[in-house]
Design an enzyme around this catalytic site. Structure first.
Site, PDB file in Angstrom:
ATOM      1  N   LEU A  87      20.741  45.624 -35.667  1.00  0.00           N
ATOM      2  CA  LEU A  87      21.007  46.801 -36.487  1.00  0.00           C
ATOM      3  C   LEU A  87      19.920  46.903 -37.540  1.00  0.00           C
ATOM      4  CD1 LEU A  87      23.014  49.087 -37.089  1.00  0.00           C
ATOM      5  CD2 LEU A  87      24.223  47.483 -38.575  1.00  0.00           C
ATOM      6  N   CYS A  88      19.295  48.054 -37.644  1.00  0.00           N
ATOM      7  CA  CYS A  88      18.213  48.268 -38.592  1.00  0.00           C
ATOM      8  C   CYS A  88      18.668  49.218 -39.683  1.00  0.00           C
ATOM      9  CB  CYS A  88      16.985  48.835 -37.897  1.00  0.00           C
ATOM     10  SG  CYS A  88      15.641  49.178 -39.059  1.00  0.00           S
ATOM     11  N   ILE A  89      19.047  48.660 -40.800  1.00  0.00           N
ATOM     12  CA  ILE A  89      19.358  49.458 -41.987  1.00  0.00           C
ATOM     13  C   ILE A  89      18.885  48.687 -43.207  1.00  0.00           C
ATOM     14  CG2 ILE A  89      21.254  50.813 -41.040  1.00  0.00           C
ATOM     15  CD1 ILE A  89      23.178  48.822 -42.235  1.00  0.00           C
TER      16      ILE A  89
END
Length: 143
Positions: A87-89
């Protein structure tokens, strides 16, 4: 430091199992408090409705000073999920400014953030509103 992280995580895991969040289940991976198996049911009225998504939430030994990592084990498409499931946040990126991405320190992880499972704030799961609306109505951060 790992023992204080383990104590924090044990409290959080106990709270989550005592007060489960609908559509979301968590279990320890091989009895390791630093590795959680996550199961998420796709929320109604989304493209993910009826989906069953497995993931792994991994906490570093110096948590909460460094962020956990979240990796989906089920393949699906979303622009904030890399092909390998990570997950890229911003909220999951290590503390400090990043001149390459333009992320400011306040957008990234900081040690005052602690994973908390409940309904006390309207900051969404891993800081990402799309994931909240798609997957989990009340998995949040407590500051």
């Amino acid at each position: 430091m790992a023992s204080s992280a383990a104590n924090i995580l044990q409290k959080q895991f106990k709270e989550l199992t005592r007060n489960p969040v609908p559509g979301f289940a968590v279990d320890l991976k091989e009895d390791n408090i630093f590795e959680w198996d996550v199961a998420i049911i796709g929320s109604p009225k989304t493209v993910y409705e009826g989906g069953y998504f497995k993931a792994t939430l991994s906490f570093p030994p110096d948590y909460p000073f460094l962020p956990p990592t979240f990796r989906f084990n089920t393949e699906f498409y979303h622009p904030n999920v890399y092909a390998d499931g990570r997950l890229c946040i911003s909220i999951l990126h290590p503390p400090g400014d990043d001149p390459v991405s333009g992320e400011k320190a306040e957008e990234r992880w900081n040690p005052t953030q602690v994973m908390y499972f409940g309904n006390s704030l309207s900051i969404y799961f891993l800081g990402c509103k799309w994931l909240n609306s798609v997957f989990i109505p009340s998995l949040i951060f407590d500051f």
